[in-house]
Design a protein around this motif. Structure first.
Motif, PDB file in Angstrom:
ATOM      1  N   ARG A 124     -67.887  86.350 -81.981  1.00 14.57           N
ATOM      2  CA  ARG A 124     -67.678  85.198 -82.863  1.00 14.57           C
ATOM      3  C   ARG A 124     -68.220  85.547 -84.237  1.00 14.57           C
ATOM      4  NH1 ARG A 124     -66.500  80.686 -79.641  1.00 14.57           N
ATOM      5  NH2 ARG A 124     -66.593  79.307 -81.432  1.00 14.57           N
ATOM      6  N   ALA A 129     -64.114  82.185 -82.880  1.00 13.45           N
ATOM      7  CA  ALA A 129     -63.932  83.258 -81.905  1.00 13.45           C
ATOM      8  C   ALA A 129     -63.009  84.325 -82.482  1.00 13.45           C
ATOM      9  CB  ALA A 129     -63.333  82.697 -80.621  1.00 13.45           C
ATOM     10  N   GLU A 248     -63.071  81.644 -75.138  1.00 13.92           N
ATOM     11  CA  GLU A 248     -64.419  81.101 -74.953  1.00 13.92           C
ATOM     12  C   GLU A 248     -65.049  81.883 -73.803  1.00 13.92           C
ATOM     13  OE1 GLU A 248     -65.911  78.358 -76.384  1.00 13.92           O
ATOM     14  OE2 GLU A 248     -64.206  77.692 -77.611  1.00 13.92           O
TER      15      GLU A 248
END
Ligand SMILES: [Fe+2]
Length: 302
Positions: A124, A129, A248
Motif C-alpha cells: 500500500r 492498495a 486487501e
C-alpha cells in the motif's frame, strides 16, 4: 453465504463463507455458477493454510503444479508463491508483476479453468492498495464483435504459444533470459483452440484469444492472421470490458480463465512487500457436461 454482484462488467463479493472449512455442496454449486456469471469472485477476510487453499481449489479440477518445484510451498508443488520478497538473499516466490494481458495456460492443450489466489501481504502507498489485478470480460467482447467477424471466425482455430510470452519477457530491458531451449520447446509445444468457445457452465459464446500467447489463426496468410489478431486484441481490451480488483489482505480471489483475460499492475517497488499464494486449476473436468451437471445438481434440489 451471500453473493453480492459488483454491478460492473465483472466481479462479485462472496460473504459469510469460510473457505478453510469444507464448503457444502449447495454453496459450492453457487460458487461455480457465480464464477461463470460474474467472472471474478472475491472472498474477503479469509484465513487459509496452504493445504486448505489446495483442498478448496482442487474441487474445481486438477491443479497445475510448479513445473520446476521452485516458487512453491515445501512439499506442495500445487501451491505456488507469487512474491517480490527477498529474505537472506533468497526470493520467497516468483515475481508476478509486469505481465501483459493474457489467459493462463491457453498455451496448453488443457487450458486453465480458474485461478485461486490468497492475498497475504499487499503493498500500500498513501492509503491505496498497489498491485491491482485487471480483468476483461470476453463474453461481452464476443457479443459486441461485428457480425462479419462472428461469421468468418465461427469455426476458426487459433495457435497459442508460450514462446510468445517468453520472448516478450526477454525483450524487456535488463532481461538475462536466453531463448527457449529445445527441451523447453518440447515440453511446451504450441496448442490449438477455437477462437470462439462456448462456456461449459453458462453456454455463453466467448472470444478465446489473448495478446499474451495467441500467435496465429490457422488457414490464413500470415498477414491476414496478424491483421485479424491485431483487431481482436484491440477490440477485447477496450476499457468498457475491464474490471479492476484492488487487493486487501485476506482476500481470496478467483477468476474464470475461460471468460476473462487478466494482467497484473506492476505499480509497486521491490521494497513494497507483496505475498500471494496461488493454485491454478486446469479445465480438465469443467468441459465434461457430467461434471458440471453433478456440481450444479444440488441447486435444483435446494
Ligand atoms: Fe496470469
Amino acid at each position: 453465504m451471500k453473493i453480492v454482484p459488483s454491478g460492473l462488467v465483472l466481479g462479485a463479493v462472496i460473504e459469510e463463507v469460510d473457505l478453510a472449512q469444507q464448503v457444502d455442496p449447495v454453496n459450492f454449486a453457487k460458487i461455480v455458477r457465480a464464477l461463470s456469471e460474474h467472472g471474478v469472485l472475491r472472498f474477503p477476510r479469509q484465513t487459509l493454510t496452504p493445504i486448505q487453499l489446495k483442498q478448496f481449489s482442487q474441487r474445481f479440477g486438477s491443479l497445475q503444479a510448479s513445473p520446476t518445484g521452485k516458487d512453491c510451498e515445501a512439499g506442495l508443488p500445487e501451491v505456488t508463491i507469487l512474491s517480490n520478497i527477498v529474505e537472506n538473499g533468497k526470493s520467497l516466490g516468483a515475481p508476478d508483476a509486469g505481465q501483459d494481458w493474457h489467459t493462463d495456460m491457453s498455451y496448453n492443450s488443457v487450458v486453465g479453468y480458474t485461478n485461486v489466489l490468497y492475498g497475504i501481504e499487499i503493498p500500500r502507498r498513501n492509503g491505496e492498495a498497489l498491485g491491482a489485478t485487471l480483468f476483461a470480460n470476453m463474453k461481452l467482447a464476443y457479443d459486441d464483435l461485428p457480425e462479419r467477424y462472428k461469421q468468418s471466425l465461427s469455426t476458426a482455430v487459433a495457435v497459442h504459444d508460450f514462446n510468445k510470452f517468453w520472448e516478450a519477457t526477454r525483450a524487456r530491458p535488463g532481461s538475462k533470459r536466453g531463448p527457449m531451449t529445445a527441451e523447453m520447446r518440447a515440453l511446451l509445444p504450441p496448442s490449438r483452440h477455437p477462437v470462439f468457445l462456448d462456456h461449459p457452465v453458462t453456454g455463453d459464446r466467448i472470444l478465446y484469444a489473448n495478446p499474451g500467447y495467441t500467435v496465429a489463426i490457422e488457414g490464413m496468410s500470415e498477414v491476414q492472421s496478424q491483421e485479424t489478431l491485431n483487431f481482436l486484441f484491440a477490440h477485447q481490451l477496450q476499457e468498457k470490458y475491464q474490471y479492476v480488483h484492488r487487493w486487501e489482505v485476506g482476500d481470496v480471489l478467483m477468476w474464470d480463465h475461460i471468460g476473462t483475460l487478466h494482467m497484473a499492475n506492476p505499480d509497486y517497488t521491490a521494497s513494497e512487500r507483496r505475498l500471494i499464494k496461488r493454485c491454478q486449476v486446469m479445465a480438465d473436468r469443467v468441459f465434461d457436461p457430467a461434471f458440471v451437471q453433478c456440481v450444479l445438481a444440488p441447486l435444483a434440489q435446494a
